[in-house]
Each structure stands twice: as structure tokens, then as C-alpha cells.
Write a protein that holds these residues in place. Structure first.
Motif, short mmCIF file in Angstrom:
data_model
loop_
_atom_site.label_atom_id
_atom_site.label_comp_id
_atom_site.label_asym_id
_atom_site.label_seq_id
_atom_site.Cartn_x
_atom_site.Cartn_y
_atom_site.Cartn_z
N LYS A 181 0.81 -1.28 0.03
CA LYS A 181 0.00 0.19 0.06
C LYS A 181 0.81 1.30 0.02
N TYR A 182 0.54 2.17 -0.87
CA TYR A 182 1.24 3.18 -1.22
C TYR A 182 0.56 4.58 -0.78
N GLU A 185 0.27 11.08 4.24
CA GLU A 185 -0.64 10.47 5.49
C GLU A 185 -2.15 11.28 5.31
N TYR A 225 -3.14 6.28 7.04
CA TYR A 225 -1.83 5.29 6.98
C TYR A 225 -2.03 4.21 6.13
N PRO A 226 -1.10 3.96 5.30
CA PRO A 226 -1.24 2.98 4.33
C PRO A 226 -1.85 1.58 4.69
N LEU A 227 -1.25 1.12 5.70
CA LEU A 227 -1.44 -0.34 6.34
C LEU A 227 -2.92 -0.51 6.97
N CYS A 250 2.84 -7.41 4.79
CA CYS A 250 2.27 -6.09 4.30
C CYS A 250 3.45 -5.05 4.06
N GLY A 296 3.98 -0.92 3.78
CA GLY A 296 3.04 0.23 3.72
C GLY A 296 4.35 1.36 3.37
#
Length: 113
Positions: free
Chosen positions: A53-54, A58, A62-64, A97, A99
Motif C-alpha cells: 500500500k502506497y 498521510e 496510514y497505508p497499512l 504487508c 506500507g
């Protein structure tokens, strides 16, 4: 750039990062009827299914945080299909994962089971 191109750049960054950390990349963007797995890799005798996830910053979270329960279920289903298709039956599997915010990369090993 569209979302797919931006996501692809994040996956390229993640793949390079993983290779620098000793991970063998087996496939990128593996697709089956259930969806797509961003990266399939190998860490020794462990088969890795990695969601990337990019975010450029923010401002959209948050990507995660975007890898919730339903996304995890989907990745598990795709992984089972991958294992059957590729005849990997006795391998240890791990779901990781990555991030990315800007150029900062966070790798969560065993993010879910």
C-alpha cells in the motif's frame, strides 16, 4: 499519473526493497479469479504473499490501515489458489504487508494469518 501507475511505482519500490533484504521475488501482480496479489516471494523456505500500500503522504490515512479483515480474507483465498495452481503443498506461508509513505517503507512480517 493514474492510481494504477502510482500503485505500480509503490510495488516497484517494495520489490527493490525486498530484494535488498534477501527476498527472492517469484511474481509481481499475480492475478486469478479472486483478484490480485501484489508480490509473491520466497524467504528461504517460506513462501511470502505480500500486499503493498502506497501513499504520497498521510492525508488519506496510514497505508497499512487499508489492509482490513475483508482484504486479508481475499488475499488468503488468492494464496490458496496460487498454492494449488503452482503445486506448492508443503510450504510454510507468511502474509506480509508493506506500507509506503513517500519514500519511507515499513515492512510488517506476518501481518496477518
Amino acid at each position: 499519473m493514474n492510481k494504477r501507475e502510482i500503485g505500480n511505482q509503490g510495488e516497484i519500490m517494495a520489490a527493490s526493497f525486498l530484494e535488498e533484504n534477501g527476498i527472492q521475488i517469484l511474481e509481481r501482480n499475480y492475478r486469478n479469479r479472486f483478484g490480485e496479489i501484489d508480490i509473491v516471494g520466497r524467504d528461504g523456505n517460506i513462501l511470502l504473499f505480500i500486499e503493498v500500500k502506497y501513499r504520497k503522504d498521510e492525508s488519506f490515512g496510514y497505508p497499512l490501515e487499508a489492509v482490513g479483515y475483508f482484504k486479508q480474507q481475499k488475499i488468503r483465498k488468492m494464496a490458496r489458489h496460487y498454492l494449488n495452481e503452482k503445486h506448492f503443498h508443503a510450504h510454510t506461508v507468511r502474509f506480509d504487508c508493506i506500507g509506503i509513505i513517500g519514500n519511507d517503507i515499513e515492512w510488517v512480517k506476518g501481518a496477518f494469518y
